[in-house]
Design a protein around this motif. Structure first.
Motif, PDB file in Angstrom:
ATOM      1  N   ALA A  13     -12.311   9.288   7.968  1.00  0.00           N
ATOM      2  CA  ALA A  13     -11.166   9.693   8.780  1.00  0.00           C
ATOM      3  C   ALA A  13      -9.986   8.801   8.424  1.00  0.00           C
ATOM      4  CB  ALA A  13     -11.492   9.571  10.273  1.00  0.00           C
ATOM      5  N   GLY A  14      -8.786   9.330   8.656  1.00  0.00           N
ATOM      6  CA  GLY A  14      -7.584   8.572   8.362  1.00  0.00           C
ATOM      7  C   GLY A  14      -6.466   8.897   9.332  1.00  0.00           C
ATOM      8  N   VAL A  15      -5.452   8.034   9.315  1.00  0.00           N
ATOM      9  CA  VAL A  15      -4.306   8.182  10.210  1.00  0.00           C
ATOM     10  C   VAL A  15      -3.012   8.098   9.418  1.00  0.00           C
ATOM     11  CG1 VAL A  15      -3.045   7.201  12.176  1.00  0.00           C
ATOM     12  CG2 VAL A  15      -5.542   7.098  12.132  1.00  0.00           C
ATOM     13  N   MET A  16      -2.170   9.129   9.569  1.00  0.00           N
ATOM     14  CA  MET A  16      -0.792   9.056   9.102  1.00  0.00           C
ATOM     15  C   MET A  16       0.007   8.593  10.316  1.00  0.00           C
ATOM     16  SD  MET A  16       1.810  11.969   7.564  1.00  0.00           S
ATOM     17  CE  MET A  16       1.030  12.151   5.970  1.00  0.00           C
ATOM     18  N   LEU A  17       0.404   7.326  10.299  1.00  0.00           N
ATOM     19  CA  LEU A  17       1.064   6.710  11.451  1.00  0.00           C
ATOM     20  C   LEU A  17       2.572   6.679  11.234  1.00  0.00           C
ATOM     21  CD1 LEU A  17       0.430   5.205  14.143  1.00  0.00           C
ATOM     22  CD2 LEU A  17       0.617   3.079  12.825  1.00  0.00           C
ATOM     23  N   LEU A  18       3.307   7.301  12.160  1.00  0.00           N
ATOM     24  CA  LEU A  18       4.763   7.356  12.078  1.00  0.00           C
ATOM     25  C   LEU A  18       5.400   6.354  13.030  1.00  0.00           C
ATOM     26  CD1 LEU A  18       5.293  11.237  12.316  1.00  0.00           C
ATOM     27  CD2 LEU A  18       5.196   9.840  10.234  1.00  0.00           C
ATOM     28  N   ASN A  19       6.491   5.733  12.573  1.00  0.00           N
ATOM     29  CA  ASN A  19       7.260   4.902  13.498  1.00  0.00           C
ATOM     30  C   ASN A  19       8.343   5.768  14.142  1.00  0.00           C
ATOM     31  OD1 ASN A  19       9.355   5.097  11.597  1.00  0.00           O
ATOM     32  ND2 ASN A  19       9.297   2.937  11.016  1.00  0.00           N
ATOM     33  N   GLN A  51     -11.801  11.458  15.600  1.00  0.00           N
ATOM     34  CA  GLN A  51     -10.595  10.821  16.152  1.00  0.00           C
ATOM     35  C   GLN A  51     -10.887   9.387  16.560  1.00  0.00           C
ATOM     36  OE1 GLN A  51      -7.969  13.121  18.719  1.00  0.00           O
ATOM     37  NE2 GLN A  51      -7.652  11.321  20.020  1.00  0.00           N
ATOM     38  N   ASP A  52     -12.044   9.153  17.184  1.00  0.00           N
ATOM     39  CA  ASP A  52     -12.419   7.781  17.544  1.00  0.00           C
ATOM     40  C   ASP A  52     -12.557   6.913  16.292  1.00  0.00           C
ATOM     41  OD1 ASP A  52     -12.437   8.226  20.279  1.00  0.00           O
ATOM     42  OD2 ASP A  52     -14.600   8.581  20.376  1.00  0.00           O
ATOM     43  N   GLY A  53     -13.144   7.487  15.248  1.00  0.00           N
ATOM     44  CA  GLY A  53     -13.308   6.745  14.002  1.00  0.00           C
ATOM     45  C   GLY A  53     -11.975   6.418  13.355  1.00  0.00           C
ATOM     46  N   ALA A  54     -11.049   7.373  13.379  1.00  0.00           N
ATOM     47  CA  ALA A  54      -9.721   7.142  12.798  1.00  0.00           C
ATOM     48  C   ALA A  54      -9.000   6.025  13.549  1.00  0.00           C
ATOM     49  CB  ALA A  54      -8.905   8.432  12.835  1.00  0.00           C
ATOM     50  N   LEU A  55      -9.075   6.044  14.879  1.00  0.00           N
ATOM     51  CA  LEU A  55      -8.415   5.010  15.676  1.00  0.00           C
ATOM     52  C   LEU A  55      -9.112   3.654  15.520  1.00  0.00           C
ATOM     53  CD1 LEU A  55      -7.557   7.099  18.853  1.00  0.00           C
ATOM     54  CD2 LEU A  55      -5.976   6.318  17.062  1.00  0.00           C
ATOM     55  N   ARG A  56     -10.430   3.665  15.350  1.00  0.00           N
ATOM     56  CA  ARG A  56     -11.168   2.416  15.100  1.00  0.00           C
ATOM     57  C   ARG A  56     -10.736   1.819  13.767  1.00  0.00           C
ATOM     58  NH1 ARG A  56     -14.859   1.793  11.727  1.00  0.00           N
ATOM     59  NH2 ARG A  56     -15.561   3.966  11.699  1.00  0.00           N
ATOM     60  N   LEU A  72      -0.479  13.128  17.526  1.00  0.00           N
ATOM     61  CA  LEU A  72       0.427  14.282  17.535  1.00  0.00           C
ATOM     62  C   LEU A  72      -0.254  15.541  17.010  1.00  0.00           C
ATOM     63  CD1 LEU A  72       3.590  12.563  15.994  1.00  0.00           C
ATOM     64  CD2 LEU A  72       3.070  12.921  18.425  1.00  0.00           C
ATOM     65  N   ALA A  73      -1.133  15.378  16.021  1.00  0.00           N
ATOM     66  CA  ALA A  73      -1.761  16.543  15.393  1.00  0.00           C
ATOM     67  C   ALA A  73      -3.016  16.110  14.641  1.00  0.00           C
ATOM     68  CB  ALA A  73      -0.792  17.214  14.420  1.00  0.00           C
ATOM     69  N   ARG A  74      -3.852  17.112  14.368  1.00  0.00           N
ATOM     70  CA  ARG A  74      -5.036  16.907  13.537  1.00  0.00           C
ATOM     71  C   ARG A  74      -4.930  17.885  12.367  1.00  0.00           C
ATOM     72  NH1 ARG A  74     -11.351  16.792  15.486  1.00  0.00           N
ATOM     73  NH2 ARG A  74     -12.252  16.664  13.406  1.00  0.00           N
ATOM     74  N   CYS A  75      -5.195  17.421  11.171  1.00  0.00           N
ATOM     75  CA  CYS A  75      -5.183  18.303  10.008  1.00  0.00           C
ATOM     76  C   CYS A  75      -6.254  19.376  10.228  1.00  0.00           C
ATOM     77  CB  CYS A  75      -5.460  17.497   8.740  1.00  0.00           C
ATOM     78  SG  CYS A  75      -5.338  18.459   7.231  1.00  0.00           S
ATOM     79  N   PRO A  76      -5.907  20.656  10.076  1.00  0.00           N
ATOM     80  CA  PRO A  76      -6.872  21.716  10.378  1.00  0.00           C
ATOM     81  C   PRO A  76      -8.086  21.742   9.444  1.00  0.00           C
ATOM     82  CG  PRO A  76      -4.850  22.644   9.463  1.00  0.00           C
ATOM     83  CD  PRO A  76      -4.603  21.179   9.678  1.00  0.00           C
ATOM     84  N   LEU A  77      -7.961  21.164   8.269  1.00  0.00           N
ATOM     85  CA  LEU A  77      -9.064  21.146   7.307  1.00  0.00           C
ATOM     86  C   LEU A  77      -9.521  19.724   7.033  1.00  0.00           C
ATOM     87  CD1 LEU A  77      -7.396  23.466   4.642  1.00  0.00           C
ATOM     88  CD2 LEU A  77      -9.112  24.160   6.321  1.00  0.00           C
ATOM     89  N   GLU A  78     -10.811  19.572   6.724  1.00  0.00           N
ATOM     90  CA  GLU A  78     -11.266  18.304   6.181  1.00  0.00           C
ATOM     91  C   GLU A  78     -10.786  18.263   4.736  1.00  0.00           C
ATOM     92  OE1 GLU A  78     -15.358  16.527   7.397  1.00  0.00           O
ATOM     93  OE2 GLU A  78     -15.588  18.705   7.288  1.00  0.00           O
ATOM     94  N   LEU A  79     -10.277  17.144   4.300  1.00  0.00           N
ATOM     95  CA  LEU A  79      -9.779  17.002   2.937  1.00  0.00           C
ATOM     96  C   LEU A  79     -10.710  16.091   2.154  1.00  0.00           C
ATOM     97  CD1 LEU A  79      -5.963  16.560   3.680  1.00  0.00           C
ATOM     98  CD2 LEU A  79      -7.199  18.651   3.098  1.00  0.00           C
ATOM     99  N   THR A  80     -10.857  16.367   0.860  1.00  0.00           N
ATOM    100  CA  THR A  80     -11.754  15.555   0.042  1.00  0.00           C
ATOM    101  C   THR A  80     -11.008  14.951  -1.140  1.00  0.00           C
ATOM    102  OG1 THR A  80     -12.381  17.433  -1.351  1.00  0.00           O
ATOM    103  CG2 THR A  80     -13.775  16.980   0.574  1.00  0.00           C
ATOM    104  N   HIS A 102     -11.325  13.567   7.858  1.00  0.00           N
ATOM    105  CA  HIS A 102     -10.556  14.165   8.954  1.00  0.00           C
ATOM    106  C   HIS A 102      -9.285  13.325   9.051  1.00  0.00           C
ATOM    107  CE1 HIS A 102     -14.073  16.374  10.596  1.00  0.00           C
ATOM    108  NE2 HIS A 102     -14.745  15.335  10.144  1.00  0.00           N
ATOM    109  N   TRP A 103      -8.114  13.981   9.116  1.00  0.00           N
ATOM    110  CA  TRP A 103      -6.862  13.236   9.188  1.00  0.00           C
ATOM    111  C   TRP A 103      -6.109  13.562  10.471  1.00  0.00           C
ATOM    112  CZ3 TRP A 103      -4.650   9.380   6.413  1.00  0.00           C
ATOM    113  CH2 TRP A 103      -5.316   8.998   5.252  1.00  0.00           C
ATOM    114  N   PHE A 104      -5.466  12.530  11.007  1.00  0.00           N
ATOM    115  CA  PHE A 104      -4.704  12.648  12.243  1.00  0.00           C
ATOM    116  C   PHE A 104      -3.292  12.125  12.020  1.00  0.00           C
ATOM    117  CE2 PHE A 104      -9.126  12.400  13.198  1.00  0.00           C
ATOM    118  CZ  PHE A 104      -9.308  13.370  14.173  1.00  0.00           C
ATOM    119  N   LEU A 105      -2.325  12.817  12.631  1.00  0.00           N
ATOM    120  CA  LEU A 105      -0.944  12.360  12.624  1.00  0.00           C
ATOM    121  C   LEU A 105      -0.706  11.690  13.963  1.00  0.00           C
ATOM    122  CD1 LEU A 105       1.861  12.409  11.197  1.00  0.00           C
ATOM    123  CD2 LEU A 105       2.332  14.483  12.522  1.00  0.00           C
ATOM    124  N   ALA A 106      -0.163  10.484  13.937  1.00  0.00           N
ATOM    125  CA  ALA A 106       0.032   9.731  15.170  1.00  0.00           C
ATOM    126  C   ALA A 106       1.384   9.028  15.168  1.00  0.00           C
ATOM    127  CB  ALA A 106      -1.087   8.702  15.332  1.00  0.00           C
TER     128      ALA A 106
END
Length: 158
Positions: A13-19, A51-56, A72-80, A102-106
């Motif tokens: 999992a990953g996070v695209m973190l915006l300021n 989501q818990d893993g991405a935040l961890r 803010l959002a979750r990528c609708p697809l798992e990306l490889t 799994h990717w999340f925008l935050a």
């Protein structure tokens, strides 16, 4: 030598973190001398909610507590992504061909002073805020396509 295509993908999992200015958090890995930058990401533990893993992972790598982040959002697809052939046997004890993420925008709700990459087990040596459009050119080549897909998936928020 093991055929990489016979290996599974490591769940991640990953996070695209915006300021507040809409720039993205990126950092340079401590175990690489490349001038490559990446977003916080990592492997999921057995049975862990993505989501818990991405935040961890975000907290482990940046010191940013989950209460300082708004999803803010979750990528609708798992990306490889696939590791280059020379890394397949070296990374993750040769068990995986790459990652399935799994990717999340935050949005980061805190202050820059609260970011601390000198964590208990540091993974990064430097960090900065970058323009979203710059991301594909900043990442290691084997993750470039994944970053392009993320920009497309989150375009409405960027």
């Amino acid at each position: 030598m093991t055929d990489p295509t016979s290996l599974p993908y490591r769940p991640g999992a990953g996070v695209m973190l915006l300021n507040r200015e809409g720039k993205v958090f990126v950092a340079q890995r401590i175990d690489s001398t490349l001038e490559a930058w990446q977003m916080p990401q990592g492997g999921l533990e057995e049975g862990e909610d993505p989501q818990d893993g991405a935040l961890r992972e975000l907290e482990e790598e940046t010191g940013i507590d989950r209460d300082k982040v708004e999803i803010l959002a979750r990528c609708p697809l798992e990306l490889t992504y696939d590791l280059p052939g020379e890394l397949v046997g070296k990374m993750w004890k040769g068990k995986w061909r790459g990652q399935r993420q799994h990717w999340f925008l935050a949005r980061f709700l805190g202050r820059d002073e609260e970011i601390d990459i000198a964590t208990a087990t540091p993974e990064f040596r430097a960090w900065k805020w970058a323009e979203p459009a710059e991301l594909p050119a900043m990442i290691v080549p084997f993750k470039k396509q994944l970053y392009e897909k993320l920009l497309d998936a989150f375009r409405a928020w960027l």
